[in-house]
Design an enzyme around this catalytic site. Sequence first.
Site, PDB file in Angstrom:
ATOM      1  N   ASP A  68       2.023   0.490  -7.449  1.00  0.00           N
ATOM      2  CA  ASP A  68       3.069   0.118  -6.549  1.00  0.00           C
ATOM      3  C   ASP A  68       3.769  -1.063  -6.974  1.00  0.00           C
ATOM      4  OD1 ASP A  68       4.286  -0.076  -3.957  1.00  0.00           O
ATOM      5  OD2 ASP A  68       3.056  -1.797  -3.597  1.00  0.00           O
ATOM      6  N   ASP A 110       6.648  -3.199  -4.658  1.00  0.00           N
ATOM      7  CA  ASP A 110       6.557  -4.463  -3.812  1.00  0.00           C
ATOM      8  C   ASP A 110       5.345  -5.094  -3.223  1.00  0.00           C
ATOM      9  OD1 ASP A 110       9.752  -4.553  -2.939  1.00  0.00           O
ATOM     10  OD2 ASP A 110       9.166  -2.418  -3.091  1.00  0.00           O
TER      11      ASP A 110
END
Length: 285
Positions: free
Chosen positions: A82, A84
């Site tokens: 991922d 963020d």
Amino acid sequence: MTTHHLVVQSPGLTVEHAEQLAALAQAQGVARISNTAARLLDVQHDALTQAEVVAWADRKGVDVAFVPAGLKLSNCKVLAMDMDSTLINIECIDEIAGVVGVKDKVSEITEAAMRGEIKDFAESLRRRVALLKGVPAEALEQVYVEKLRLNPGAERLITTAQAAGIKVLLVSGGFTFFTDRLRERLKLDSAHANTLEIDNGLLTGQVVGDILDADAKAVYLREFARTHGATKEQIIAMGDGANDLKMLGAAGFPVAYHAKPLVREQTRFALNVTGLDGVLNWFES
């Protein structure tokens, strides 16, 4: 029965930490990995022992991982991450909102979505992006230059994985403006995210096309793994929010990185205090 080791690590790891955990797990020996990590050898790994070790380690601020002996990083083929709050230190949408003074409103929705309180990620993203209507597109570059930083250990994890022949995928519910730059900067094999619509130099408050949600993350990972001939047990996946759970579920090494409680509860491995490269200590050279 397969022999298991217990990898323990923390920026503040002490001899006493290792000794206490070795006693709890009935380790047959201790091998120091570095000043901040150790491998406890041939440990008990039944459910009760694991629960006791994890509870003790959580109280003391130590990351622990029960892993089969002899793991080789080169046996893995895919690393999926991922963006963020996992690969990078910020939630990009919150920082874009900060440029125009609506960060609190956007962050409130972001946090609720990350904790799993808002079940429909696509709807939560639409609500947040709508608050960005009229923001100058230059704000994206401002956030990238002034706010975005890689999380500790990111570059070492990626370069070491790449050197071992692992293909790296970045898959994000964030925005292509940032994933594209990170893909080029870190020489990642693939990156996917949402595209913000821009008209006359301003954000319109909408996303172009379908929103990349939890289901899409899992689909992208499975397709990437299939392309590179990786089985589930050859996949490392890392994330921090509820939107990552389906992607993490597709990996043999699912890692909750400095994650929300909901994600930690549902994920086999966790790095709560260690950098991203803490994953590397699970594997033997």
